[in-house]
Scaffold this active site. Structure first.
Site, PDB file in Angstrom:
ATOM      1  CG  ASP A   1      -2.180   1.237   1.046  1.00 27.99           C
ATOM      2  OD1 ASP A   1      -2.613   1.219   0.001  1.00 27.99           O
ATOM      3  OD2 ASP A   1      -2.108   1.371   2.042  1.00 27.99           O
TER       4      ASP A   1
ATOM      5  CG  ASP B   1      -6.496   0.153  -0.791  1.00 27.82           C
ATOM      6  OD1 ASP B   1      -6.434   1.133  -0.153  1.00 27.82           O
ATOM      7  OD2 ASP B   1      -5.605  -0.508  -1.080  1.00 27.82           O
TER       8      ASP B   1
ATOM      9  CB  THR C   1      -1.909   6.072  -2.148  1.00 26.35           C
ATOM     10  OG1 THR C   1      -1.418   4.557  -1.536  1.00 26.35           O
ATOM     11  CG2 THR C   1      -2.819   5.775  -1.382  1.00 26.35           C
ATOM     12  CB  THR C   2       0.944   3.065  -5.780  1.00 26.26           C
ATOM     13  OG1 THR C   2       0.548   2.264  -4.621  1.00 26.26           O
ATOM     14  CG2 THR C   2       2.286   2.818  -5.893  1.00 26.26           C
TER      15      THR C   2
HETATM   16  P1  ADP Z   1      -2.822   1.774  -5.842  1.00 25.22           P
HETATM   17  O1  ADP Z   1      -1.519   2.030  -4.856  1.00 25.22           O
HETATM   18  O2  ADP Z   1      -2.681   3.018  -7.107  1.00 25.22           O
HETATM   19  O3  ADP Z   1      -4.173   1.700  -5.820  1.00 25.22           O
HETATM   20  P2  ADP Z   1      -1.953  -0.785  -7.131  1.00 25.22           P
HETATM   21  O4  ADP Z   1      -1.068  -1.901  -6.424  1.00 25.22           O
HETATM   22  O5  ADP Z   1      -3.301  -1.178  -5.795  1.00 25.22           O
HETATM   23  O6  ADP Z   1      -2.319   0.759  -7.238  1.00 25.22           O
HETATM   24  O7  ADP Z   1      -2.806  -0.808  -8.694  1.00 25.22           O
HETATM   25  C1  ADP Z   1      -3.064   0.090  -9.003  1.00 25.22           C
HETATM   26  C2  ADP Z   1      -3.211  -0.325 -10.428  1.00 25.22           C
HETATM   27  O8  ADP Z   1      -3.381  -1.839 -11.312  1.00 25.22           O
HETATM   28  C3  ADP Z   1      -3.924   0.555 -11.192  1.00 25.22           C
HETATM   29  O9  ADP Z   1      -4.033   1.307 -12.352  1.00 25.22           O
HETATM   30  C4  ADP Z   1      -5.332  -0.696 -12.077  1.00 25.22           C
HETATM   31  O10 ADP Z   1      -5.969  -0.296 -13.072  1.00 25.22           O
HETATM   32  C5  ADP Z   1      -4.105  -1.823 -12.005  1.00 25.22           C
HETATM   33  N1  ADP Z   1      -4.866  -3.266 -11.846  1.00 25.22           N
HETATM   34  C6  ADP Z   1      -5.847  -3.757 -11.167  1.00 25.22           C
HETATM   35  N2  ADP Z   1      -5.870  -4.638 -11.620  1.00 25.22           N
HETATM   36  C7  ADP Z   1      -5.878  -5.031 -12.642  1.00 25.22           C
HETATM   37  C8  ADP Z   1      -5.630  -5.842 -13.546  1.00 25.22           C
HETATM   38  N3  ADP Z   1      -6.348  -7.346 -12.718  1.00 25.22           N
HETATM   39  N4  ADP Z   1      -5.343  -5.908 -14.235  1.00 25.22           N
HETATM   40  C9  ADP Z   1      -4.124  -5.557 -14.863  1.00 25.22           C
HETATM   41  N5  ADP Z   1      -4.223  -4.044 -14.075  1.00 25.22           N
HETATM   42  C10 ADP Z   1      -4.529  -4.027 -13.423  1.00 25.22           C
HETATM   43 MG    MG Z   2      -5.245  -0.037  -5.247  1.00 30.18          MG
END
Ligand code: ADP
Ligand code: MG
Length: 547
Positions: free
Chosen positions: A65, A394, A98-99
């Site tokens: 996270d 989240d 957040t990332t």
């Molecule tokens: P954040 O802290 O920004 O939410 P995450 O590690 O949760 O970071 O990653 C979010 C990213 O992962 C988003 O760009 C989302 O579209 C992408 N994402 C989520 N699920 C999938 C999936 N099944 N396949 C590809 N990308 C995905």
């Molecule tokens: Mg996320």
């Protein structure tokens, strides 16, 4: 020699102060900000890695996270801290993404640096970025799809997307259903507008059991046991009294001394005290309550009388729990026992003491008005439970944000590619330097799909080329399948995120980037100057002075 050359240097800062100006200030700030973004970049997306953070006491946090990582890192550099603020804003406003926000901020600065190197003034870049940020919100809004509270399946997909790649992933079927149900049970319609107060979803953690055993309890779960062993373990058709008053005789604020001269007097005193306590319990009974939650203490004697009357009671219940109980059961919190009446009582189908792990908890279920719910998270170890809690937060944030704005977009890089495309088209309508800045902004937005590909071990250039080609063919939701490396229709695959994640990330990332770009002088006073390192070579001149 003229007079100017003979002049002594003038010191306007105290000794030990550090000052960086012009290009150097920009460069160090950008470097620091990029370093922060680089740190969390590898955690982005379902194939992102986790970080293990060890604090000064040796406590370990394992997480994926963004905001948690940055908060634990105790970052010192002022510009780096500004980037951490972006993550915090994102967390407060949406609860997820957040990332994404931090990575975008870092990339916006990196792209800006390239332009500055090409002798474009930072204020011009800043202006172009502001135009691009405004246009981005417009573009994102126009491509978003609608969602409403009847769309269970879509909402569940949003929750699954939020949890993909997190510690909670293996139980995402169950957890996503729980997340959607939680939000729907606390949602209120006021004048046709959906109101969701995420605070009403109480999250309790209990180590022990499996993640799959996590459950949503309609009602309130308290980390409290009944006060007396003689009390019933379970009360059905509970009539609940909420007391913000002690069921005790002594007034703790005034110390009283009672002198007794013979045993009969003593007995009389005890009898009187007993009578008073009995009287208090009688009030509870007369009001018709069979469950009492008391924010203050309950005297041993009173506990005994209550148990004889078959009343279930818990004491020292926290204020926030009392409020949740009030919302759930419809009971009024009464501050004076003498005022307690039938009308003040709330209702719950069942109040029960249940052993969870090794401790007893009180479950208040089948409430009259189940506006408060409790999410009880289980898992093998503290670390698992904590990471599941973060993933659930989240998911709750995303489902709630989707319903509040009523709009969602597809993830896996799809919305970013579409946004970059729109921005490039917009740039064509601008002149010279601003056009360059808007194009740089578009390039920066593409960092998200590029990073998703990189983190999945794919060739980012191949993936990006394929994605862009598909989007040029009017397929707005084409994204990356990070597991196979193929392009997919993210929407059809159910990779769905709230529009708000993206708009908020663009707004706060661009704001901070612009703010950092506009700084050309960093003055750190002595003593607290743990800030920017003074680069060798001293203060540089204006833009393009050196190099
Ligand atoms: P954040 O802290 O920004 O939410 P995450 O590690 O949760 O970071 O990653 C979010 C990213 O992962 C988003 O760009 C989302 O579209 C992408 N994402 C989520 N699920 C999938 C999936 N099944 N396949 C590809 N990308 C995905
Ligand atoms: Mg996320």
């Amino acid at each position: 020699m003229n007079a100017q050359q003979q002049m002594q240097p003038i010191f306007i800062l105290s000794e030990g102060s550090q000052r960086t100006t012009g290009r150097n200030a920009q460069r160090t700030n950008i470097m620091a900000a990029k370093a922060v973004a680089e740190t969390v970049r590898t955690t982005l997306g379902p194939k992102g890695m986790d970080k293990m953070l060890v604090d000064s006491l040796g406590d370990v946090v394992i997480t994926n996270d963004g905001v948690t990582i940055l908060e634990e890192m105790s970052i010192e550099h002022p510009a780096a801290k500004m980037i951490v603020e972006v993550a915090k804003t994102q967390e407060d406003e949406v609860g997820d993404g957040t990332t994404t926000a931090v990575v975008l901020a870092g990339e916006l600065l990196k792209q800006a640096e390239n332009l500055i190197d090409k002798e474009i003034h930072p204020t011009v870049v800043a202006r172009g970025y502001r135009l691009a940020a405004e246009k981005s919100l417009e573009i994102l809004n126009s491509i978003a799809e609608p969602v409403n509270e009847a769309d269970d399946e879509l909402l569940r997909k949003i929750a699954v997307t939020a949890m993909t790649g997190k510690g909670a992933e293996h139980a995402k079927d169950i957890l996503s259903k729980i997340a959607v149900r939680s939000i729907k049970s606390v949602a209120d319609k006021e004048d046709g507008k959906l109101m969701i107060d995420i605070e009403n979803v109480k999250i309790e953690k209990k180590v022990g059991g499996r993640v799959e055993e996590s459950e949503l309890i309609q009602g309130v779960v308290l980390d409290k046991e009944k006060v007396h062993p003689g009390m019933p373990r379970i009360v059905s058709s509970a009539r609940v009294a909420l007391l913000d008053a002690a069921i005790e005789v002594k007034n703790t604020e005034i110390e009283t001394k009672i002198q007794v001269s013979d045993p009969a007097q003593m007995q009389a005193f005890i009898d009187m005290e007993e009578k008073m306590l009995k009287g208090k319990v009688e009030k509870v009974v007369a009001a018709g309550a069979n469950v009492v939650f008391c924010q203050k203490g309950i005297d041993d004697m009173a506990q005994h009388f209550m148990s004889k009357k078959g009343i279930y009671a818990a004491r020292r219940v926290s204020k926030s729990d009392m409020e949740k109980l009030s919302r759930a059961t419809g009971a009024k919190i009464v501050t004076n026992l003498n005022d307690l009446s039938k009308e003040d009582l709330g209702f719950a189908g069942i109040v029960e003491e249940i052993k969870v792990g090794s401790e007893n908890m009180t479950y208040v279920r089948e409430c009259k008005n189940p506006k408060s719910v409790t999410l009880l998270i289980r898992g093998g170890t503290e670390h698992v439970v904590d990471e599941v809690k973060r993933a659930m937060e989240d998911a709750l944030g995303d489902v709630s944000a989707s319903l509040k704005t009523g709009k969602v977009v597809a993830g896996a890089g799809a919305s970013e590619i579409e946004l970059a495309r729109g921005l490039r088209k917009f740039a064509e309508s601008l002149s010279g330097r601003e056009q360059l800045a808007v194009n740089a902004f578009a390039e920066a937005v593409e960092i998200i799909p590029r990073t998703l590909a990189e983190n999945a071990g794919l060739d980012p250039i191949d993936v990006m080329t394929e994605l862009k080609a598909a989007h040029d063919n009017a397929k707005k939701w084409i994204g990356i399948n990070v597991f196979t490396g193929k392009v997919i229709d993210s929407w059809k695959e159910g990779i769905v995120e709230p529009l708000k994640i993206k708009t908020q990330a663009v707004s706060s990332a661009s704001e901070v980037a612009i703010m950092i770009l506009r700084i050309d002088d960093v003055i750190a006073s002595a003593g607290k100057s743990k800030g920017p390192e003074m680069p060798p070579g001293g203060p540089g001149g204006g833009y393009g002075g050196e190099m």
